[in-house]
Design an enzyme around this catalytic site. Structure first.
Site, PDB file in Angstrom:
ATOM      1  N   ASN A  11       0.774  -1.129   0.062  1.00 12.69           N
ATOM      2  CA  ASN A  11      -0.068  -0.089   0.126  1.00 12.69           C
ATOM      3  C   ASN A  11       0.964   1.254   0.099  1.00 12.69           C
ATOM      4  O   ASN A  11       1.615   1.464   1.040  1.00 12.69           O
ATOM      5  CB  ASN A  11      -0.938  -0.175   1.190  1.00 12.69           C
ATOM      6  N   HIS A  14       1.031   6.150   1.815  1.00 12.81           N
ATOM      7  CA  HIS A  14       1.657   7.257   2.578  1.00 12.81           C
ATOM      8  C   HIS A  14       2.517   7.750   1.620  1.00 12.81           C
ATOM      9  O   HIS A  14       3.022   9.122   2.107  1.00 12.81           O
ATOM     10  CB  HIS A  14       2.454   6.271   3.612  1.00 12.81           C
ATOM     11  N   HIS A  47      -5.657   3.225  -1.965  1.00 15.34           N
ATOM     12  CA  HIS A  47      -7.000   3.861  -1.472  1.00 15.34           C
ATOM     13  C   HIS A  47      -7.418   5.229  -1.983  1.00 15.34           C
ATOM     14  O   HIS A  47      -6.751   6.189  -1.514  1.00 15.34           O
ATOM     15  CB  HIS A  47      -7.245   3.616  -0.055  1.00 15.34           C
ATOM     16  N   ARG A  49      -9.775   7.834  -1.577  1.00 18.82           N
ATOM     17  CA  ARG A  49     -10.733   8.193  -0.394  1.00 18.82           C
ATOM     18  C   ARG A  49     -11.612   9.453  -1.100  1.00 18.82           C
ATOM     19  O   ARG A  49     -10.994  10.266  -1.984  1.00 18.82           O
ATOM     20  CB  ARG A  49      -9.901   8.784   0.756  1.00 18.82           C
ATOM     21  N   ARG A  53      -7.424  12.451   0.532  1.00 21.13           N
ATOM     22  CA  ARG A  53      -6.321  12.976   1.512  1.00 21.13           C
ATOM     23  C   ARG A  53      -4.982  12.498   1.019  1.00 21.13           C
ATOM     24  O   ARG A  53      -3.955  12.890   1.283  1.00 21.13           O
ATOM     25  CB  ARG A  53      -6.643  12.563   2.867  1.00 21.13           C
ATOM     26  N   GLU A  74      -8.562  -0.113  -3.272  1.00 22.94           N
ATOM     27  CA  GLU A  74      -9.282   0.025  -2.093  1.00 22.94           C
ATOM     28  C   GLU A  74     -10.371   1.160  -2.200  1.00 22.94           C
ATOM     29  O   GLU A  74     -10.273   2.209  -2.685  1.00 22.94           O
ATOM     30  CB  GLU A  74      -8.516   0.418  -0.825  1.00 22.94           C
ATOM     31  N   THR A 105      -8.298   3.263   8.008  1.00 27.95           N
ATOM     32  CA  THR A 105      -9.657   2.173   7.986  1.00 27.95           C
ATOM     33  C   THR A 105      -9.599   1.493   9.199  1.00 27.95           C
ATOM     34  O   THR A 105      -8.999   0.533   9.480  1.00 27.95           O
ATOM     35  CB  THR A 105      -9.348   1.182   6.836  1.00 27.95           C
ATOM     36  N   GLU A 155     -10.750  -9.773   2.458  1.00 26.51           N
ATOM     37  CA  GLU A 155      -9.501  -9.569   3.278  1.00 26.51           C
ATOM     38  C   GLU A 155      -9.999  -9.061   4.613  1.00 26.51           C
ATOM     39  O   GLU A 155     -10.819  -8.510   4.936  1.00 26.51           O
ATOM     40  CB  GLU A 155      -8.947  -8.289   2.647  1.00 26.51           C
ATOM     41  N   HIS A 196      -3.747  -4.847   7.425  1.00 32.61           N
ATOM     42  CA  HIS A 196      -3.908  -4.016   8.232  1.00 32.61           C
ATOM     43  C   HIS A 196      -3.184  -4.082   9.690  1.00 32.61           C
ATOM     44  O   HIS A 196      -3.474  -5.118  10.200  1.00 32.61           O
ATOM     45  CB  HIS A 196      -5.361  -3.660   8.790  1.00 32.61           C
TER      46      HIS A 196
END
Ligand code: PXP
Length: 242
Positions: A11, A14, A47, A49, A53, A74, A105, A155, A196
Site C-alpha cells: 500500500n 503514505h 485507496h 478516499r 487525502r 481500495e 480504515t 481481506e 492492516h
C-alpha cells in the site's frame, strides 16, 4: 523457480501523503511504485478516499498505464467509487468502510447492513473483469454474507490482531479467530487475504495460515523504508512471506 506462496501487495498511500504535504511532485508516486515493483511486490494497493487525502484521481490512470504488476484499488461502497473502479479497471478491488474523520480504515465493512449494494456492486465489478474482496472483521455473519454475495474472496482486518501482539491471551484469541475465518474461506471457495497493522514482527504467525493468498501492507514497509530504503524494505517483507 518456486512461485511465492503468499502474494505481497504494498500500500503506497503514505507516499502520496508525503507528496501532498508540499503539493509538489516529490516524491513521485510512480517512481516509488516502480521501486516496489522492482523489489518483487506482487501488486500495488491504493485507496482513493472520498476526501482525496492521499491518492488523487490523476494517480490511478498513471499507475495503471505504467505498472506491470496489478493494481488493487481500495474503495468505499459508493456510486462515485464504483464509477472510478470501472473507469480504471484495476485487477481487484477491496471494498472498505470509510469514515471521514478516521485516521485509517478503522474497522471492517458491515457487509450485513450493506448486503444489497454489496451484491449489486460485486456483480457489476465482476462483469467488468474485476475481482472483489470486501475488507471485513473475522466474524461468521460477515463471512457468510460475503459468500452469499458471490465475492471472489475477503481481506480479513488484522488490526486487532496487530494491536494485541504483546498481550499473549488476546493475541492467541485473535489468531484463532483469524484461523477460523480462513477455514470458512477454504470451505466456501473464497480466496483469503489479510491486511492492516501487519509488520515485520507479527507477520510470521499470519503466514502459518495455509490458504493465505495475499497480504496488503503499507505503514510498516513505508516506515521501515526510511531506515533501509524502499527497495530493501519490500525485499525484507517478501523474505518473511513463506
Ligand atoms: N488493507 C486495507 C483494506 C487497508 O485499508 C489498509 C490501510 O490503508 C491496509 C490493508 C494496510 O494497512 P497498514 O498501512 O496498517 O499496513
Amino acid at each position: 523457480m518456486k512461485p511465492d506462496r503468499i502474494r505481497l501487495g504494498v500500500n503506497i498511500d503514505h507516499i502520496a501523503t508525503l507528496r501532498n504535504a508540499r503539493a509538489e511532485a516529490d516524491p513521485s508516486l510512480l517512481e516509488m511504485a516502480f521501486i516496489v515493483q522492482e523489489a518483487g511486490a506482487h501488486s500495488i494497493t491504493v485507496h482513493l478516499r472520498e476526501d482525496r487525502r492521499h491518492i488523487q484521481d490523476a494517480d490511478l490512470p498513471e499507475l495503471k498505464k505504467h505498472m506491470k504488476i496489478p493494481i488493487n484499488l481500495e474503495m468505499a461502497l459508493t456510486r462515485e467509487m464504483l464509477d472510478n473502479a470501472l473507469a480504471i479497471a484495476p485487477k481487484s478491488v477491496c471494498i472498505v468502510p470509510e469514515r471521514r474523520n478516521e485516521i485509517t480504515t478503522e474497522g471492517g465493512l458491515n457487509a450485513k447492513t450493506n448486503i444489497k449494494k454489496l451484491r449489486e456492486y460485486t456483480s457489476i465489478l465482476q462483469n467488468a473483469g474485476i475481482t472483489v474482496f470486501p475488507f471485513i472483521n473475522h466474524d461468521d455473519d460477515q463471512l457468510q454474507v460475503c459468500a452469499d454475495c458471490g465475492v471472489d474472496g475477503v481481506e480479513i482486518h488484522t488490526g486487532h490482531y496487530a494491536r494485541s501482539f504483546f498481550e499473549e491471551r488476546a493475541f492467541r484469541r485473535e489468531l484463532t479467530l483469524i484461523h477460523s475465518a480462513a477455514e470458512f474461506c477454504l470451505s466456501n471457495n473464497l480466496e483469503f487475504h489479510a491486511g492492516h497493522g501487519l509488520n515485520y514482527q507479527n507477520i510470521e504467525a499470519i503466514c502459518q495460515i495455509e490458504n493465505l493468498v495475499e497480504v496488503n501492507i503499507g505503514h510498516a514497509i513505508i516506515s521501515h523504508s526510511l531506515k533501509v530504503g524502499l527497495f530493501q524494505a519490500v525485499k525484507e517483507m517478501k523474505g518473511l512471506l513463506q
